[in-house]
Design an enzyme around this catalytic site. Structure first.
Site, PDB file in Angstrom:
ATOM      1  N   TYR A   1       0.844  -1.330  -0.068  1.00  9.71           N
ATOM      2  CA  TYR A   1       0.569   0.094  -0.134  1.00  9.71           C
ATOM      3  C   TYR A   1       1.187   1.269   0.044  1.00  9.71           C
ATOM      4  CZ  TYR A   1      -3.837   3.613   1.361  1.00  9.71           C
ATOM      5  OH  TYR A   1      -4.379   4.449   2.113  1.00  9.71           O
TER       6      TYR A   1
ATOM      7  N   ASP B   1       9.031   2.702  -0.229  1.00 12.79           N
ATOM      8  CA  ASP B   1       8.537   3.912   0.582  1.00 12.79           C
ATOM      9  C   ASP B   1       8.621   2.944   2.155  1.00 12.79           C
ATOM     10  OD1 ASP B   1       6.400   4.417   1.834  1.00 12.79           O
ATOM     11  OD2 ASP B   1       4.440   3.496   0.467  1.00 12.79           O
TER      12      ASP B   1
ATOM     13  N   LYS C   1       4.424   9.278   8.479  1.00 18.17           N
ATOM     14  CA  LYS C   1       4.397   8.296  10.573  1.00 18.17           C
ATOM     15  C   LYS C   1       5.167   9.268  11.427  1.00 18.17           C
ATOM     16  CE  LYS C   1       2.014   4.378   8.591  1.00 18.17           C
ATOM     17  NZ  LYS C   1       0.377   4.476   8.676  1.00 18.17           N
TER      18      LYS C   1
HETATM   19  N1  PMP Z   1       3.031   4.246   1.950  1.00 16.08           N
HETATM   20  C1  PMP Z   1       3.169   3.414   3.273  1.00 16.08           C
HETATM   21  C2  PMP Z   1       4.049   1.686   3.484  1.00 16.08           C
HETATM   22  C3  PMP Z   1       1.921   3.702   4.286  1.00 16.08           C
HETATM   23  O1  PMP Z   1       1.699   2.423   5.227  1.00 16.08           O
HETATM   24  C4  PMP Z   1       1.020   4.240   4.269  1.00 16.08           C
HETATM   25  C5  PMP Z   1       0.040   4.110   5.088  1.00 16.08           C
HETATM   26  N2  PMP Z   1      -0.337   2.864   6.331  1.00 16.08           N
HETATM   27  C6  PMP Z   1       1.111   5.355   3.157  1.00 16.08           C
HETATM   28  C7  PMP Z   1       1.744   5.082   2.084  1.00 16.08           C
HETATM   29  C8  PMP Z   1      -0.234   6.339   2.928  1.00 16.08           C
HETATM   30  O2  PMP Z   1       0.587   7.287   4.017  1.00 16.08           O
HETATM   31  P1  PMP Z   1      -0.951   8.278   4.810  1.00 16.08           P
HETATM   32  O3  PMP Z   1      -1.880   7.116   5.339  1.00 16.08           O
HETATM   33  O4  PMP Z   1      -0.701   9.171   5.947  1.00 16.08           O
HETATM   34  O5  PMP Z   1      -1.063   8.831   2.721  1.00 16.08           O
END
Ligand code: PMP
Length: 426
Positions: free
Chosen positions: A144, A239, A267
């Site tokens: 994701y 990511d 985060k």
């Molecule tokens: N990339 C990863 C690996 C994530 O775990 C997340 C959120 N869980 C995101 C992108 C998206 O981040 P956000 O919810 O702050 O938009």
């Protein structure tokens, strides 16, 4: 345990918010029942609106590595809020925080702050496309990367939980430019790269996956991707929204010793306030506006209160924190395995550092197909069993749970005792 006030609040919320929430997994749909509404977080603990206390393993889905309401973070936020919450012009904290990020994350020479992980990944692939002058990206099934259109193809996390890994509303045109491969399958990636030679701008992945539950990279997988990207002129994007500052000071790239071309962060970088970032070597970041032709902007980007929270959090991450997280993670893993053996429950526990998932199956879980073999009904019973014991876990089988530095041996022991009971009932 009574949840009357939570239930009442959920009824009210559903009248005015889509599904009663502002992010889907919070709604408890995959585990059933009404979500718990919280009033307070302190250290490793949460208190709900009915007054029940929980040991927290969600940690706001990762950011709260120092625990809730850490005094240094609270002080930094208050100090900055008093001086004004937003100007929309440059301030000192932005480059001080950027310097900290660059010092901590090996592959990053220059950085751009945004407001979420979603923005970070969306912006990173735009920069990658601008840099390489190629259109396609390759992602992995079950990973994701936020809810940008290009990533809602075989997506993990809530998209997977709710059975919409390929979201409605994403145009065929966009979907065509996203290629997908099974996680940990280097041969599949090589085949796709060959079929699309000269067309792939970037390969993006979670270097340790957290959004199909925790799945570690197989031996040689990250190295193989690194080599392939170098050979083919493809940018490798880690990511690290989830793994950044969590799996080591420098994230997964430091833990595994692999240097990606670009890195996305989120985060922890905001210490509980909304911050994301993308960074790379200067040559790539110089493509971004106002220096280069790739446009990307934000009214609240680099917001001083958010920067203050982020900086205070990153400044609290010394070596002791990571040693503690490793130790607690191992203790918990051993305890949970023991509890499962006693309960006669077949589970597979995947853990990397302070990220873990208890999969309700024999395993091994190495990719999306194997993750999906889990018994989600058993997970739901386990989740509610733990909730009744005062342990708050992510309300879905396909998520990572997080330990914070505010957790201690006492909390780990209580969690294992709770699991011993919950696993029997699951
Ligand atoms: N990339 C990863 C690996 C994530 O775990 C997340 C959120 N869980 C995101 C992108 C998206 O981040 P956000 O919810 O702050 O938009």
């Amino acid at each position: 345990m009574k949840h009357e006030k939570s239930e009442e609040m959920f009824r009210k919320a559903q009248e005015v918010l889509a599904g009663g929430v502002n992010s889907p997994v919070r709604a408890f749909k995959s585990v059933g029942g009404a979500p718990v509404f919280f009033r307070e977080g302190r250290g490793a603990y949460l208190t709900d609106v009915d007054g029940n206390a929980y040991i927290d393993y969600v940690g706001s889905w990762g950011p709260m590595i120092l625990g809730h309401a850490h005094p240094d973070v609270v002080a930094a936020v208050v100090k900055q809020a008093v001086a004004g919450t937003s100007v929309g012009a440059p301030g000192e904290l932005e480059h001080v925080c950027a310097k900290k990020v660059i010092e901590m994350v090996p592959s990053v020479e220059k950085v751009r702050f945004v407001n979420s992980g979603t923005e970070a990944t969306m912006s990173a692939i735009r920069a990658a496309r601008g840099f390489t002058k190629r259109d396609k990206i390759l992602k992995f099934e079950g990973c994701y990367h936020g809810h940008g259109d290009s990533f809602l193809i075989a997506a993990g996390s809530g998209a997977l939980t709710f059975g919409v890994p390929d979201s409605a509303g994403v145009t065929r045109g966009v979907a065509q430019d996203t290629l997908t491969a099974p996680y940990n399958d280097l041969e599949a990636v090589k085949k796709i790269a060959k079929e699309n030679q000269g067309q792939i701008a970037a390969i993006i992945l979670e270097p340790v996956a957290g959004n199909m539950g925790v799945v570690a990279p197989a031996d040689g997988f990250l190295e193989g991707l690194r080599q392939l990207c170098t050979d083919e002129g493809i940018l490798l994007i880690f990511d690290e929204v989830m793994t950044g500052f969590r799996l080591s000071r420098g994230g997964a790239q430091m833990r595994y010793g692999i240097r990606p071309d670009m890195t996305t962060l989120g985060k922890i970088i905001g210490g509980g306030l909304p911050v994301g970032a993308y960074g790379a070597r200067s040559e790539i970041m110089n493509m971004v506006s106002p220096l280069g032709p790739v446009y990307q902007a934000g009214t609240l980007s680099g917001n001083p209160v958010a920067m203050a929270a982020g900086l205070a959090t990153l400044s609290g991450l010394d070596d002791g924190v990571y040693e503690r997280l490793e130790f607690l993670g191992l203790r918990l893993e051993i305890g949970l395995k023991e509890a499962a053996r006693h309960a006669g429950a077949s589970v597979t526990i995947n853990r990397v550092g302070s990220m873990f998932t208890v999969f309700f199956q024999d395993g091994p879980v190495t990719d999306l197909a194997s993750a999906k073999r889990s018994d989600t009904a058993r997970f739901a019973r386990f989740f509610h069993g733990m909730l009744d014991e005062g342990i708050y876990l992510p309300p879905s089988q396909f998520e990572a749970a997080f330990i914070s530095a505010a957790h201690g041996e006492k909390e780990i022991e209580r969690t294992v005792e709770a699991a011993a009971k919950a696993l029997k009932k699951a």
